[in-house]
Scaffold this motif. Structure first.
Motif, PDB file in Angstrom:
ATOM      1  N   VAL A  36      -8.194  -1.375  -0.084  1.00 44.70           N
ATOM      2  CA  VAL A  36      -6.746  -1.513   0.080  1.00 44.70           C
ATOM      3  C   VAL A  36      -6.080  -1.265  -1.268  1.00 44.70           C
ATOM      4  CG1 VAL A  36      -4.860  -3.021   0.814  1.00 44.70           C
ATOM      5  CG2 VAL A  36      -7.119  -3.278   1.853  1.00 44.70           C
ATOM      6  N   SER A  37      -5.067  -0.398  -1.263  1.00 45.62           N
ATOM      7  CA  SER A  37      -4.290  -0.103  -2.468  1.00 45.62           C
ATOM      8  C   SER A  37      -2.825  -0.405  -2.197  1.00 45.62           C
ATOM      9  CB  SER A  37      -4.409   1.380  -2.835  1.00 45.62           C
ATOM     10  OG  SER A  37      -5.734   1.739  -3.117  1.00 45.62           O
ATOM     11  N   VAL A  38      -2.145  -0.984  -3.183  1.00 45.59           N
ATOM     12  CA  VAL A  38      -0.706  -1.231  -3.081  1.00 45.59           C
ATOM     13  C   VAL A  38      -0.045  -0.621  -4.311  1.00 45.59           C
ATOM     14  CG1 VAL A  38       1.123  -2.962  -2.939  1.00 45.59           C
ATOM     15  CG2 VAL A  38      -1.053  -3.359  -1.763  1.00 45.59           C
ATOM     16  N   GLY A  43       5.105   4.496  -7.738  1.00 41.05           N
ATOM     17  CA  GLY A  43       3.795   5.071  -7.476  1.00 41.05           C
ATOM     18  C   GLY A  43       2.681   4.511  -8.346  1.00 41.05           C
ATOM     19  N   HIS A  44       2.955   3.414  -9.027  1.00 46.90           N
ATOM     20  CA  HIS A  44       1.964   2.789  -9.898  1.00 46.90           C
ATOM     21  C   HIS A  44       1.162   1.745  -9.125  1.00 46.90           C
ATOM     22  CE1 HIS A  44       3.959   4.740 -13.223  1.00 46.90           C
ATOM     23  NE2 HIS A  44       5.102   4.290 -12.727  1.00 46.90           N
ATOM     24  N   THR A  63      -5.666   4.831  -1.805  1.00 46.61           N
ATOM     25  CA  THR A  63      -4.625   5.102  -2.793  1.00 46.61           C
ATOM     26  C   THR A  63      -3.815   6.337  -2.410  1.00 46.61           C
ATOM     27  OG1 THR A  63      -5.980   4.089  -4.509  1.00 46.61           O
ATOM     28  CG2 THR A  63      -4.183   5.501  -5.246  1.00 46.61           C
ATOM     29  N   ARG A  64      -4.488   7.371  -1.936  1.00 43.18           N
ATOM     30  CA  ARG A  64      -3.770   8.592  -1.535  1.00 43.18           C
ATOM     31  C   ARG A  64      -2.896   8.353  -0.300  1.00 43.18           C
ATOM     32  NH1 ARG A  64      -6.291  14.072  -3.061  1.00 43.18           N
ATOM     33  NH2 ARG A  64      -7.322  13.569  -5.024  1.00 43.18           N
TER      34      ARG A  64
END
Length: 143
Positions: A36-38, A43-44, A63-64
């Protein structure tokens, strides 16, 4: 006379971590190992977690997916058909030197109608990843 702009609070690290935890909990309940990416509105990367059982590429895809949802302010699940031959964004994935990924699992995060970030989930089937991301955003909205 100009209209005053009301500032919207940015996505905080605490909120980003809560998004990660909610998505991770939903995935764990379904028996799916994910990453999981937040991302914040710029966009950081604010928060990230990859389950140690998740395939390695899940980190990159999460992330993409988040980046794509952020840039287009639309869930990636809603964009899949747009990049197919004849679709509105058919050439977009190759036209830009950006990490866009048109697979379900990325969802923008809004506050007071304004875009403040995005979450991306990778590792499960696309529909599962989308569901885990939506669960996290809905949990944040209820807070």
């Amino acid at each position: 006379m100009s209209t005053p702009t009301i500032a919207t609070a940015p996505l905080t690290t605490h909120e980003a971590e809560a998004l990660v935890e909610a998505a991770r909990a939903a995935a764990e309940a379904a028996g799916v190992a994910t990453a999981v990416s937040v991302l914040d509105a710029g966009g950081h990367l604010l928060a990230f977690r990859r389950d140690d059982r998740a395939v390695l590429i899940a980190g990159e895809t999460s992330t993409r997916k988040a980046f794509t949802a952020l840039q287009l302010n639309t869930p990636t699940a809603d964009l899949v058909d747009a990049v197919q031959p004849g679709g509105l964004f058919h050439t977009l994935p190759t036209a830009l030197d950006r990490p866009l990924l048109f697979i379900a699992g990325g969802v923008p995060v809004h506050r007071d109608g304004r875009l403040i970030g995005a979450i991306g989930v990778g590792g499960g089937a696309p529909d599962q990843d989308h569901g885990f991301a939506m669960t996290a955003v809905e949990a944040l909205t209820r807070r």
